[in-house]
Design a protein around this motif. Structure first.
Motif, mmCIF file in Angstrom:
data_model
loop_
_atom_site.group_PDB
_atom_site.id
_atom_site.type_symbol
_atom_site.label_atom_id
_atom_site.label_comp_id
_atom_site.label_asym_id
_atom_site.label_seq_id
_atom_site.Cartn_x
_atom_site.Cartn_y
_atom_site.Cartn_z
ATOM 1 N N HIS A 135 0.819 -1.204 0.000
ATOM 2 C CA HIS A 135 0.000 0.000 0.000
ATOM 3 C C HIS A 135 0.859 1.264 0.000
ATOM 4 O O HIS A 135 0.514 2.257 -0.628
ATOM 5 C CB HIS A 135 -0.970 -0.025 1.185
ATOM 6 N N SER A 155 -13.317 1.824 3.531
ATOM 7 C CA SER A 155 -13.822 1.385 2.228
ATOM 8 C C SER A 155 -14.568 2.474 1.462
ATOM 9 O O SER A 155 -14.192 2.831 0.352
ATOM 10 C CB SER A 155 -14.771 0.198 2.427
ATOM 11 N N ASP A 178 -8.668 2.782 -5.036
ATOM 12 C CA ASP A 178 -9.492 1.662 -5.485
ATOM 13 C C ASP A 178 -9.116 0.377 -4.750
ATOM 14 O O ASP A 178 -9.986 -0.419 -4.378
ATOM 15 C CB ASP A 178 -9.354 1.475 -6.999
ATOM 16 N N GLU A 179 -7.807 0.182 -4.550
ATOM 17 C CA GLU A 179 -7.335 -0.997 -3.819
ATOM 18 C C GLU A 179 -7.926 -1.009 -2.399
ATOM 19 O O GLU A 179 -8.326 -2.055 -1.886
ATOM 20 C CB GLU A 179 -5.800 -0.981 -3.758
ATOM 21 N N VAL A 208 -10.745 0.248 -1.309
ATOM 22 C CA VAL A 208 -12.175 -0.058 -1.269
ATOM 23 C C VAL A 208 -12.354 -1.561 -1.088
ATOM 24 O O VAL A 208 -13.087 -2.025 -0.202
ATOM 25 C CB VAL A 208 -12.879 0.409 -2.561
ATOM 26 N N GLU A 209 -11.624 -2.320 -1.905
ATOM 27 C CA GLU A 209 -11.749 -3.779 -1.867
ATOM 28 C C GLU A 209 -11.043 -4.377 -0.654
ATOM 29 O O GLU A 209 -11.605 -5.219 0.060
ATOM 30 C CB GLU A 209 -11.168 -4.358 -3.165
ATOM 31 N N ALA A 210 -9.815 -3.911 -0.403
ATOM 32 C CA ALA A 210 -9.017 -4.506 0.677
ATOM 33 C C ALA A 210 -9.682 -4.279 2.036
ATOM 34 O O ALA A 210 -9.759 -5.191 2.862
ATOM 35 C CB ALA A 210 -7.611 -3.910 0.681
ATOM 36 N N ARG A 257 -6.980 -10.104 -6.597
ATOM 37 C CA ARG A 257 -5.733 -9.462 -6.192
ATOM 38 C C ARG A 257 -5.291 -9.821 -4.790
ATOM 39 O O ARG A 257 -4.308 -9.293 -4.307
ATOM 40 C CB ARG A 257 -5.887 -7.936 -6.307
ATOM 41 N N ARG A 258 -6.064 -10.689 -4.104
ATOM 42 C CA ARG A 258 -5.650 -11.014 -2.734
ATOM 43 C C ARG A 258 -6.018 -12.450 -2.398
ATOM 44 O O ARG A 258 -6.892 -13.039 -3.035
ATOM 45 C CB ARG A 258 -6.279 -10.050 -1.735
ATOM 46 N N LEU A 268 -18.478 -3.365 -6.809
ATOM 47 C CA LEU A 268 -17.265 -4.107 -7.168
ATOM 48 C C LEU A 268 -17.546 -5.589 -7.333
ATOM 49 O O LEU A 268 -16.649 -6.393 -7.181
ATOM 50 C CB LEU A 268 -16.250 -4.001 -6.026
ATOM 51 N N TYR A 278 -17.004 -8.799 -5.503
ATOM 52 C CA TYR A 278 -16.394 -8.475 -4.209
ATOM 53 C C TYR A 278 -17.232 -7.454 -3.437
ATOM 54 O O TYR A 278 -17.995 -6.679 -4.018
ATOM 55 C CB TYR A 278 -14.976 -7.934 -4.412
ATOM 56 N N CYS A 279 -17.020 -7.454 -2.134
ATOM 57 C CA CYS A 279 -17.681 -6.495 -1.244
ATOM 58 C C CYS A 279 -16.961 -5.158 -1.311
ATOM 59 O O CYS A 279 -15.731 -5.113 -1.429
ATOM 60 C CB CYS A 279 -17.609 -7.061 0.184
ATOM 61 N N ASP A 280 -17.692 -4.050 -1.254
ATOM 62 C CA ASP A 280 -17.052 -2.737 -1.162
ATOM 63 C C ASP A 280 -17.562 -1.955 0.054
ATOM 64 O O ASP A 280 -17.387 -0.746 0.136
ATOM 65 C CB ASP A 280 -17.245 -1.922 -2.451
ATOM 66 N N GLY A 281 -18.195 -2.659 0.980
ATOM 67 C CA GLY A 281 -18.627 -2.006 2.220
ATOM 68 C C GLY A 281 -19.992 -1.338 2.143
ATOM 69 O O GLY A 281 -20.465 -0.785 3.133
ATOM 70 N N LYS A 340 -23.153 -1.538 4.686
ATOM 71 C CA LYS A 340 -23.367 -0.704 5.877
ATOM 72 C C LYS A 340 -24.275 0.482 5.561
ATOM 73 O O LYS A 340 -25.095 0.875 6.373
ATOM 74 C CB LYS A 340 -22.012 -0.204 6.410
#
Lengths: 344, 84
Positions: free
Chosen positions: A190, A250, A274-275, A277-279, B53-54, B67, B70-73, B76
């Motif tokens: 990051h 996020s 953007d990373e 948001v997903e991470a 990516r993970r 997304l 995938y979850c983007d929050g 909530k």
């Protein structure tokens, strides 16, 4: 890290000692009194340039070091003593300020529910909505410069907590940190993604490049993480602090990305946001239940400190956001030097 | 890793997860996403791998993520409720 410029008598004393520009013996002997005097006379430690810069430099000896300062200074008893005094005053300042509501049960489920509640209700002005819709190009640069002090060493302060916790909480913290450090791919770290964003905006991506123009409250936000991360006693607060960051990231990062897109910045410039948001949609679940909840189940006496870490993180960062946005609302720079956000 | 006969470390393939953790696990988080850990493939209906990516991913189950998969929050914001 490049040597910063002193901002008052205490930082001048400390920088003189560690870079060998003055006679160390007399300066070291006078350091304790100088710190006491500055702590007694400061209107508010969180906004005190001299003391926050001093604390930042003393902590930096444990991270990247400071150009011209011998590594021998890292554990010098007089410097550690001075650091301890400022850190203790900062902790007291925050413990007085931050009031905890009734503590939840010491179970993972109850802790996670409380953390989602607190972070969901976090108040204050919204930097992310402002960046998304209104911020000028100059303000985007200032936003990045204020963030650069932390984001170029993103994750490092909380990593210090790893050997201090065990079991489920430790596995969760390591899982989060491994992702922060790119999962084994240096370019995906990051901090490396943030450096790329700086370069895309023609800003300097050298660690600490903008330290001299960074206001005290931004340094305080960074010092808080080191204060928690470097103390075993405060491991609960370190875990709470990281949880607060992961759980409020996020959606703001989605909005930050939108702001940079609005100004025509490339996907490369926006990848950092953007990373996240997903991470952080992944991390917030792990942070709340496995890391914070797992720690409290293993060590129930840390419950109060976990919540203190969450509240302190939100409080200090709200002060920082308020100061930056107040400056912008008044047509001023949020940095200490106007023009500092110009390209390199 | 150099394989030494009798060395316990040589019994598993270098890249394989520890035996007791083989496979994948899916954690259903209350009011939130499905967290998938371990050894799994995420593919489209034709079997082509989706961008990933993970190692550990959060899959949207509220339907509102921008997304997907995938979850983007966003769950909530919309007050998504699910137990667990």
């Amino acid at each position: 890290m490049k040597q910063p410029s002193a901002r008052g008598p205490v930082s001048e004393l400390v920088l003189g000692i560690i870079t060998g520009t003055g006679p160390a013996g007399a300066a070291l002997a006078g350091l304790s009194d100088a710190v006491d005097e500055a702590l007694e006379s400061t209107p508010d430690l969180l906004f005190d340039d001299d003391l926050q810069l001093t604390l930042f430099c003393l902590y930096e000896l444990h991270y990247s070091g400071i150009d011209g300062a011998s590594t021998d200074w890292e554990w010098n008893p007089s410097l550690i003593g001075a650091r301890g005094k400022i850190a203790a005053a900062m902790e007291q300042r925050l413990r007085r300020e931050v009031t905890l509501s009734e503590l939840p049960a010491a179970t993972s489920e109850a802790v996670a529910a409380e953390l989602f509640r607190i972070t969901g209700e976090a108040g204050g002005p919204s930097m992310s909505r402002f960046v998304a819709k209104e911020a000028t190009d100059e303000q985007l640069r200032e936003f990045l410069i204020n963030k650069s002090i932390y984001q170029l060493k993103e994750a490092d302060p909380h990593t210090f907590a790893i050997p201090r916790i065990a079991g489920r909480a430790k596995a969760a913290l390591v899982e989060i940190q491994a992702d922060e450090y790119g999962g084994g791919r240096p370019a995906r770290m990051h901090s490396a993604l943030f450096a790329k964003t700086l370069r895309e905006l023609d800003l300097d991506d050298t660690y600490g490049a903008y330290l001299d123009t960074t206001p005290a409250i931004t340094l305080a936000s960074n010092n808080l993480m080191s204060l928690f991360g470097l103390s075993r006693r405060l491991r609960g607060a370190a875990v709470g602090h990281l949880a607060a960051y992961e759980m409020t990231s996020s959606q703001p990062n989605r909005l930050y990305s939108r702001g940079f897109k609005r100004h025509g910045y490339s996907e490369d410039a926006r990848e950092y946001f953007d990373e996240h948001v997903e991470a952080d949609a992944v991390h917030e679940q792990i942070a709340a239940r496995d890391m914070a909840g797992g720690l409290v189940e293993a060590e129930p006496e840390l419950l109060g400190d976990v919540l203190f870490g969450v509240a302190a993180a939100l409080y200090v960062d709200e002060l920082m956001t308020v100061q930056i946005m107040d400056a912008w609302a008044g047509g001023r720079t949020s940095l200490l030097h106007s023009g500092a956000a110009s390209t390199v | 890793m150099t394989r030494i006969p009798g060395d316990a470390r040589s019994q598993a393939d270098d890249d394989a997860p520890p035996l007791e953790e083989a496979g994948a696990s899916i954690v259903a988080f209350p009011d939130g996403p499905l967290l998938v850990r371990g050894d799994f493939e995420l593919v489209d209906p034709d079997g082509a791998a989706l961008p990933r990516r993970r190692k550990t991913v959060a899959l949207c189950r509220c339907g509102a993520s921008g997304l997907k998969p995938y979850c983007d929050g966003t769950h909530k914001q919309i007050g998504f409720k699910a137990t667990p």
